[in-house]
Design a protein around this motif. Structure first.
Motif, PDB file in Angstrom:
ATOM      1  N   GLY A 255       0.607  -0.792   0.364  1.00 44.40           N
ATOM      2  CA  GLY A 255      -0.107   0.198  -0.149  1.00 44.40           C
ATOM      3  C   GLY A 255       0.698   1.370   0.107  1.00 44.40           C
ATOM      4  N   GLU A 256       2.359   1.421  -0.253  1.00 40.57           N
ATOM      5  CA  GLU A 256       2.525   2.353  -0.015  1.00 40.57           C
ATOM      6  C   GLU A 256       2.666   3.795  -1.236  1.00 40.57           C
ATOM      7  OE1 GLU A 256       7.022   2.162  -0.878  1.00 40.57           O
ATOM      8  OE2 GLU A 256       7.437   0.410  -2.537  1.00 40.57           O
ATOM      9  N   PRO A 257       2.668   4.742  -0.770  1.00 38.85           N
ATOM     10  CA  PRO A 257       3.119   5.312   0.630  1.00 38.85           C
ATOM     11  C   PRO A 257       2.007   5.557   1.268  1.00 38.85           C
ATOM     12  CG  PRO A 257       2.358   7.200  -1.065  1.00 38.85           C
ATOM     13  CD  PRO A 257       2.571   5.436  -1.954  1.00 38.85           C
ATOM     14  N   MET A 258       2.255   4.764   2.233  1.00 44.05           N
ATOM     15  CA  MET A 258       0.774   5.017   3.327  1.00 44.05           C
ATOM     16  C   MET A 258       1.043   5.827   4.401  1.00 44.05           C
ATOM     17  SD  MET A 258       0.282   0.355   4.277  1.00 44.05           S
ATOM     18  CE  MET A 258      -0.659   1.268   4.855  1.00 44.05           C
ATOM     19  N   THR A 259      -0.108   6.852   4.426  1.00 40.97           N
ATOM     20  CA  THR A 259      -0.028   7.519   6.360  1.00 40.97           C
ATOM     21  C   THR A 259      -0.013   6.819   7.864  1.00 40.97           C
ATOM     22  OG1 THR A 259      -2.365   7.771   6.003  1.00 40.97           O
ATOM     23  CG2 THR A 259      -1.630   9.452   4.548  1.00 40.97           C
ATOM     24  N   LEU A 260       0.605   7.374   8.146  1.00 42.49           N
ATOM     25  CA  LEU A 260       0.296   6.747   9.841  1.00 42.49           C
ATOM     26  C   LEU A 260      -0.870   6.655  10.145  1.00 42.49           C
ATOM     27  CD1 LEU A 260       2.969   8.794  12.028  1.00 42.49           C
ATOM     28  CD2 LEU A 260       3.429   6.755  10.695  1.00 42.49           C
ATOM     29  N   ALA A 261      -1.510   7.274  10.007  1.00 45.39           N
ATOM     30  CA  ALA A 261      -2.827   6.947  10.279  1.00 45.39           C
ATOM     31  C   ALA A 261      -3.861   5.911   9.528  1.00 45.39           C
ATOM     32  CB  ALA A 261      -4.015   7.953   9.452  1.00 45.39           C
ATOM     33  N   VAL A 262      -3.486   5.530   8.662  1.00 43.67           N
ATOM     34  CA  VAL A 262      -3.655   4.525   7.923  1.00 43.67           C
ATOM     35  C   VAL A 262      -2.763   2.813   8.378  1.00 43.67           C
ATOM     36  CG1 VAL A 262      -4.508   2.939   5.810  1.00 43.67           C
ATOM     37  CG2 VAL A 262      -4.630   5.393   5.430  1.00 43.67           C
ATOM     38  N   LEU A 263      -1.570   2.828   8.454  1.00 40.85           N
ATOM     39  CA  LEU A 263      -0.736   1.558   8.565  1.00 40.85           C
ATOM     40  C   LEU A 263      -1.342   2.031  10.349  1.00 40.85           C
ATOM     41  CD1 LEU A 263       1.771   0.159   8.334  1.00 40.85           C
ATOM     42  CD2 LEU A 263       3.211   1.306   9.126  1.00 40.85           C
ATOM     43  N   GLY A 264      -1.387   2.763  11.084  1.00 40.69           N
ATOM     44  CA  GLY A 264      -2.068   2.880  12.443  1.00 40.69           C
ATOM     45  C   GLY A 264      -3.217   2.086  12.792  1.00 40.69           C
ATOM     46  N   ASP A 265      -4.012   2.157  11.962  1.00 40.78           N
ATOM     47  CA  ASP A 265      -5.437   1.235  12.240  1.00 40.78           C
ATOM     48  C   ASP A 265      -5.522  -0.051  11.784  1.00 40.78           C
ATOM     49  OD1 ASP A 265      -6.431   3.632  12.312  1.00 40.78           O
ATOM     50  OD2 ASP A 265      -7.112   4.078  10.855  1.00 40.78           O
ATOM     51  N   LEU A 266      -3.973  -0.772  10.776  1.00 45.90           N
ATOM     52  CA  LEU A 266      -4.353  -1.662   9.969  1.00 45.90           C
ATOM     53  C   LEU A 266      -3.135  -2.792  11.205  1.00 45.90           C
ATOM     54  CD1 LEU A 266      -4.796  -1.422   6.886  1.00 45.90           C
ATOM     55  CD2 LEU A 266      -5.967  -1.886   8.335  1.00 45.90           C
ATOM     56  N   ALA A 267      -2.434  -2.006  11.833  1.00 43.67           N
ATOM     57  CA  ALA A 267      -0.566  -2.522  12.474  1.00 43.67           C
ATOM     58  C   ALA A 267      -0.451  -2.119  14.038  1.00 43.67           C
ATOM     59  CB  ALA A 267       0.384  -2.650  12.021  1.00 43.67           C
ATOM     60  N   LYS A 268      -0.250  -2.658  15.253  1.00 41.89           N
ATOM     61  CA  LYS A 268       0.499  -2.296  16.222  1.00 41.89           C
ATOM     62  C   LYS A 268       1.807  -1.038  15.435  1.00 41.89           C
ATOM     63  CE  LYS A 268      -1.627  -6.409  18.639  1.00 41.89           C
ATOM     64  NZ  LYS A 268      -1.522  -7.265  19.341  1.00 41.89           N
ATOM     65  N   HIS A 269       1.721  -0.558  17.178  1.00 44.37           N
ATOM     66  CA  HIS A 269       2.795   0.133  16.738  1.00 44.37           C
ATOM     67  C   HIS A 269       4.048  -0.266  17.514  1.00 44.37           C
ATOM     68  CE1 HIS A 269       4.961   4.297  18.022  1.00 44.37           C
ATOM     69  NE2 HIS A 269       5.060   3.764  18.678  1.00 44.37           N
ATOM     70  N   VAL A 270       3.957  -0.902  18.724  1.00 38.83           N
ATOM     71  CA  VAL A 270       5.184  -2.214  18.073  1.00 38.83           C
ATOM     72  C   VAL A 270       5.595  -2.523  17.161  1.00 38.83           C
ATOM     73  CG1 VAL A 270       4.394  -4.318  19.022  1.00 38.83           C
ATOM     74  CG2 VAL A 270       6.602  -3.582  19.753  1.00 38.83           C
ATOM     75  N   SER A 271       4.422  -2.443  15.624  1.00 38.83           N
ATOM     76  CA  SER A 271       5.343  -3.900  15.174  1.00 38.83           C
ATOM     77  C   SER A 271       5.524  -2.538  14.181  1.00 38.83           C
ATOM     78  CB  SER A 271       3.900  -5.042  14.356  1.00 38.83           C
ATOM     79  OG  SER A 271       3.673  -5.614  15.371  1.00 38.83           O
ATOM     80  N   MET A 272       4.983  -1.433  14.293  1.00 43.68           N
ATOM     81  CA  MET A 272       5.747  -0.236  13.302  1.00 43.68           C
ATOM     82  C   MET A 272       6.749   0.007  13.295  1.00 43.68           C
ATOM     83  SD  MET A 272       2.217   2.012  13.370  1.00 43.68           S
ATOM     84  CE  MET A 272       2.595   3.157  12.561  1.00 43.68           C
ATOM     85  N   LEU A 273       7.298   0.007  14.489  1.00 46.34           N
ATOM     86  CA  LEU A 273       8.630   0.742  14.674  1.00 46.34           C
ATOM     87  C   LEU A 273       9.677  -0.773  14.806  1.00 46.34           C
ATOM     88  CD1 LEU A 273       7.497   1.836  18.838  1.00 46.34           C
ATOM     89  CD2 LEU A 273       8.413   3.037  16.472  1.00 46.34           C
ATOM     90  N   GLY A 274       9.100  -1.914  14.951  1.00 46.14           N
ATOM     91  CA  GLY A 274       9.600  -3.196  14.547  1.00 46.14           C
ATOM     92  C   GLY A 274      10.248  -2.479  12.626  1.00 46.14           C
ATOM     93  N   ALA A 275       9.053  -2.667  12.596  1.00 44.79           N
ATOM     94  CA  ALA A 275       9.228  -2.500  10.439  1.00 44.79           C
ATOM     95  C   ALA A 275      10.472  -1.579  10.013  1.00 44.79           C
ATOM     96  CB  ALA A 275       8.303  -2.069   9.940  1.00 44.79           C
ATOM     97  N   GLU A 276      10.609  -0.556  11.074  1.00 44.71           N
ATOM     98  CA  GLU A 276      11.054   0.903  10.808  1.00 44.71           C
ATOM     99  C   GLU A 276      12.610  -0.039  11.016  1.00 44.71           C
ATOM    100  OE1 GLU A 276      11.967   4.985  11.327  1.00 44.71           O
ATOM    101  OE2 GLU A 276      11.090   4.180  13.513  1.00 44.71           O
ATOM    102  N   ARG A 277      12.566  -0.772  12.069  1.00 42.77           N
ATOM    103  CA  ARG A 277      13.974  -1.235  12.851  1.00 42.77           C
ATOM    104  C   ARG A 277      14.537  -1.969  12.052  1.00 42.77           C
ATOM    105  NH1 ARG A 277      11.600  -0.789  18.132  1.00 42.77           N
ATOM    106  NH2 ARG A 277      11.375  -2.877  17.987  1.00 42.77           N
ATOM    107  N   THR A 278      14.243  -2.933  11.139  1.00 41.08           N
ATOM    108  CA  THR A 278      14.705  -4.183   9.920  1.00 41.08           C
ATOM    109  C   THR A 278      14.971  -3.058   9.302  1.00 41.08           C
ATOM    110  OG1 THR A 278      12.466  -3.819   8.789  1.00 41.08           O
ATOM    111  CG2 THR A 278      12.288  -5.340  10.713  1.00 41.08           C
ATOM    112  N   GLY A 279      15.243  -1.790   8.716  1.00 39.55           N
ATOM    113  CA  GLY A 279      16.286  -1.348   7.463  1.00 39.55           C
ATOM    114  C   GLY A 279      15.151  -1.831   6.211  1.00 39.55           C
ATOM    115  N   LEU A 280      13.907  -2.231   6.388  1.00 46.12           N
ATOM    116  CA  LEU A 280      13.388  -2.466   5.103  1.00 46.12           C
ATOM    117  C   LEU A 280      12.137  -1.020   5.431  1.00 46.12           C
ATOM    118  CD1 LEU A 280      12.330  -6.096   5.580  1.00 46.12           C
ATOM    119  CD2 LEU A 280      14.071  -5.058   4.394  1.00 46.12           C
TER     120      LEU A 280
END
Length: 864
Positions: A255-280
């Motif tokens: 779905g990129e680009p995804m706003t934080l609002a859309v991504l936050g509705d569909l994924a948990k906050h900790v998962s969003m942080l984990g996605a960023e930490r992967t470098g992906l």
């Protein structure tokens, strides 16, 4: 293709490393950090030769990080029975003594085991040996390694990715030839300048056939591909992440680009942080909104291939539901595309609307898929029309004609009939080169309609075609009548403006074009979206012909941005910018731009191919390469047909310049005059003026009367100096030619100015005015060099540098700057008598009586 991949010298970083390891204040060493693929190992290896000898290498690995002293086992005896503290001290002292005055290079230090990292930290306190330590940014790193620069004073060098210029250098060197600017931009954006990813993407795109050479220029003609090795690397990184993180990354991939609002509705906050930490995944502000995107665009295919079909369908459905009904057309298009492979498919109405949105954004490839799905889902006439328009926009003109021909116009309501006729006629004349069939279709349809609005639409479309068939004056009369009517449908106004803007610019009525283009603001619909570029073509030509070069460039950049999603249109608008660069005398920039346009246009869109090749041929002739120009002109003639009659006079002008570049000035003048006559027959007075002025530049001394007459009907700032040059050339009036040259110079048309200066130099020579001849000749030579060493007949005959030796020239410049002989002598470290001798010879050669006159002459040479 076997690539000899180049190594780009990192001069700034190498210098920083050399400075850090040579420091006498603090620890002698440096920590080099960078993300994967930036070339840390390559850099430290290249710096190793300059490090103090002897040199020892230590490499951290995933296998050794869990073994005590795993990274340094080869260098030390780790079997000592001493306590850990004594052992570290003993090992540190042993290595320091062994490598006294030498160096240790540690690669991938973030993978060191704790004891090896502690040993490294102790070595740093001893200040011998020198340490060069490389770590990967964003990875967990032992505290003892981090302390090297925080506590032990090692220098720190961050190794970034390539910028655009470096990326272009790498690509051109690796591929062995020039790379088009759009391809460089695309690859630079896709890889983020990461050297490793850049190499893997080029290798993958070559293997897939997506990166190929056309007319000597490398182009990326489809989405870039990456090697299986690089795809596997990122796939494993994703698979090793926790389930929640994998889902967050997958959501962004679909779905990129995804706003934080859309991504936050569909994924948990900790998962969003984990996605960023992967470098992906990366989060960044775009305008006022923070959005999530994959770290590299090519990751989308890699991640999506890892997701099983049921999960993929569910994710697409979730995203489509979240985006459906969005106010942004781009989001509506994405919602419809996501729904196609989801568990929540959109209906034919939504798919048709999204396809129309895509056409309006010139995203024709995306529109084809959506419209095809709409037709399959039972979409009505509009879905079929949208599909045909999308097919025409992707270069499948024959397919579009077949789709439109199969529709039955007798069963259509009148508005649909008019839309069908305009779409089909536009495809026939623009893409299939059949203007007569197009006009016959419009005429037949007009006989069937009953409302004034329908007739206005069909008449406007007919006028747009008539302009390109050479019926310019008649077409302008039609569109002026439509413009002045009370209530006019938006489609009719768009078609009328597209005809009016182009015709008026070529007729020399460029000052009228802005009011036409302003009338179309906010009127663009999917069925008329392509017409805005015909309007833009008229705007750009009007500004170029009238000498408004600054606004013309701004206009060109605006339309290039609008055309970013459609290659053919982008290259066509870029070719028009090439015409502007030609008018300004930017020959090398013009040549590079037009070569890219010719290469990119291929066999599509005959009008753009004719225009790009004609301009390229003229540019090559001006650069003294007539044989190459003949090949470009031949390509233009091959593409020249019924739908491009409008450019017949331009073809004649091009042939004239090729003849002039080959030395046949008599033929060049004859060709230019015939081109002017052809333009005049069609009322194209701006083109006629260009042709007649070309004849003046070739040495024709009988053009003054005709250009004086044209000055009464042609708008803009260029016709006046054109006329002045022609009149002065008839009279062999050096002062008049100099005045015309100064006007061109002031308006930023350097090449026209150079020709006029050169002709004034010739006139002064015939009059015996040596000083004036030198000044004009020097100015012509200076401007010709600024234009890329232009070679016109006048410049070849009369332009030249000042007849001074290098030392005399140096003295003349200083004297013109009002330095005294004594000051010049001190500056050049010679005697004053020597300077006096130089000044005497300078005055004699330039025939000037004093320093004020000398300054005037030097100024002609040095003013940009």
């Amino acid at each position: 293709m076997n690539l000899a991949w180049p190594v780009i010298e990192r001069r700034a970083e190498s210098a920083a490393i050399a400075e850090a390891v040579g420091s006498t204040d603090g620890s002698r060493g440096v920590l080099v950090e960078g993300v994967t693929g930036t070339g840390k190992t390559t850099l430290v290896t290249s710096c190793a030769a300059a490090l103090p000898r002897p040199v020892r290498w230590i490499t951290g690995t995933a296998a050794s990080r869990n073994r005590p002293f795993g990274a340094v086992r080869r260098l030390v005896d780790a079997t000592s029975p001493w306590t850990l503290a004594a052992l570290l001290s003993d090992m540190s002292r042993g290595l320091s003594e062994e490598l006294t005055g030498g160096s240790i290079i540690v690669d991938d230090a973030h993978l060191l085991d704790p004891l090896s990292a502690a040993l490294l930290n102790q070595l740093a306190t001893a200040r011998s040996p020198t340490l060069v330590v490389a770590i990967r940014s964003g990875e967990p790193t032992p505290d003892a390694v981090t302390a090297l620069w925080k506590d032990r004073g090692l220098g720190r060098v961050t190794l970034g990715c390539f910028d655009r210029a470096e990326t272009e250098t790498v690509l051109a060197t690796a591929l062995g030839g020039p790379v088009e600017s759009r391809t460089v931009d695309h690859i630079a954006a896709t890889t983020g300048g990461n050297p490793l990813h850049l190499r893997r993407l080029v290798e993958g795109s070559l293997a897939a056939g997506h990166l190929r050479r056309a007319h000597g220029i490398w182009q990326l003609r489809e989405d870039p591909a990456v090697t299986a090795e690089l795809a596997r690397h990122f796939r494993e990184r994703w698979l090793q992440s926790p389930p929640g993180t994998r889902r967050a990354v997958a959501l962004v991939a679909f779905g990129e680009p995804m706003t934080l609002a859309v991504l936050g509705d569909l994924a948990k906050h900790v998962s969003m942080l984990g996605a960023e930490r992967t470098g992906l995944v990366r989060f960044a502000a775009e305008g006022r909104t923070v959005v999530a995107r994959l770290a590299y665009p090519f990751l989308g295919d890699v991640i999506r291939e890892c997701v099983d079909d049921p999960t993929a369908r569910r994710i697409r459905g979730e995203l489509a539901a979240r985006l459906t009904g969005a106010p942004d057309p781009a989001e509506r298009i994405r919602a419809a595309e996501l729904s196609l492979g989801s568990d929540r498919p959109a209906g034919a109405r939504e798919l048709t609307a999204a396809a129309a949105d895509a056409i309006a954004l010139c995203a024709f490839d995306r529109a084809v898929g959506l419209a095809r799905a709409a037709v399959t889902d039972g979409g009505g006439l509009e879905a079929h029309l949208v599909r045909a328009a999308a097919s025409a926009g992707t270069g499948r003109a024959a397919e579009a004609e077949e789709l439109l021909a199969t529709l039955d116009p007798t069963r259509m309501a009148e508005p649909d009939l008019v839309l069908w006729a305009m779409l089909r006629a536009g495809n026939l004349y623009r893409n299939l080169g059949s203007g007569d069939r197009a006009t016959d279709l419009l005429a037949a349809t007009r006989r069937r309609v009953t409302t004034p609005a329908s007739r206005q639409c069909l008449d406007a479309a007919r006028a747009a075609i008539d302009v390109r068939l050479g019926h310019t004056c008649a077409a302008v009369q039609v569109v002026e009548r439509i413009r002045d009517a009370g209530r006019v449908p938006p489609a009719a106004r768009m078609w009328a403006a597209s005809a009016g803007c182009l015709a008026l610019s070529l007729m020399g009525r460029g000052s009228e074009v802005p009011q036409w283009s302003r009338q179309t603001d906010g009127l663009t619909r999917w069925d008329t979206s392509a017409l805005r570029f015909a309007i833009g073509q008229g705007e750009m030509l009007a500004l170029t012909y009238t000498g408004e070069f600054g606004p013309a460039e701004l206009c060109a950049r605006r339309y290039l941005e609008l055309a970013r999603n459609h290659d053919d249109t982008w290259y066509g608008m870029s070719a028009l910018l090439g015409k502007l660069e030609l008018a300004r005398g930017r020959l090398h920039e013009c040549k590079a731009r037009l070569e890219e346009a010719v290469s990119g246009l291929g066999r599509t869109d005959p009008e753009w191919r004719v225009l790009a090749n004609l301009l390229l041929a003229q540019c090559l002739a001006l650069l003294g390469r007539p044989s190459d120009g003949v090949a470009a002109a031949a390509r233009a003639e091959d593409a020249h047909g019924e739908s491009t009659v409008l450019y017949g006079a331009d073809l004649g002008i091009t042939r004239a310049w090729l003849a002039a570049a080959s030395g046949d000035l008599g033929r060049a003048i004859g060709l230019a005059r015939r081109a002017a006559d052809q333009a005049s027959r069609h009322g194209l007075h701006a083109v006629e003026a260009e042709a007649m002025h070309s004849a003046v530049r070739f040495g024709d001394r009988a053009c003054g009367a005709r250009l004086r007459a044209l000055a009464n009907v042609v708008d803009g700032d260029l016709i006046a100096p054109m006329t002045a040059q022609a009149v002065a050339a008839e009279a062999a009036d050096g002062d008049g030619l100099l005045s015309a040259a100064s006007q061109f110079d002031h308006r930023g048309s350097r090449l026209l100015a150079a020709d006029a200066y050169a002709q004034s130099a010739a006139a002064y020579r015939r009059a015996g005015d040596r000083r004036a001849e030198l000044r004009a000749s020097t100015r012509a030579y200076t401007l010709a060099r600024l234009c890329g060493d232009a070679q016109t007949p006048a410049i070849r005959a009369a332009a030249g540098p000042l007849p001074l030796t290098p030392r005399e020239h140096e003295v003349a410049v200083l004297a013109a700057a009002k330095l005294t002989n004594h000051e010049i002598a001190d500056r050049l470290e010679v005697s004053t008598r020597t300077i006096e001798g130089h000044i005497y010879h300078i005055y004699m050669k330039l025939e000037v009586p004093d320093r004020e006159s000398l300054a005037d002459t030097i100024l002609m040479e040095t003013t940009p």
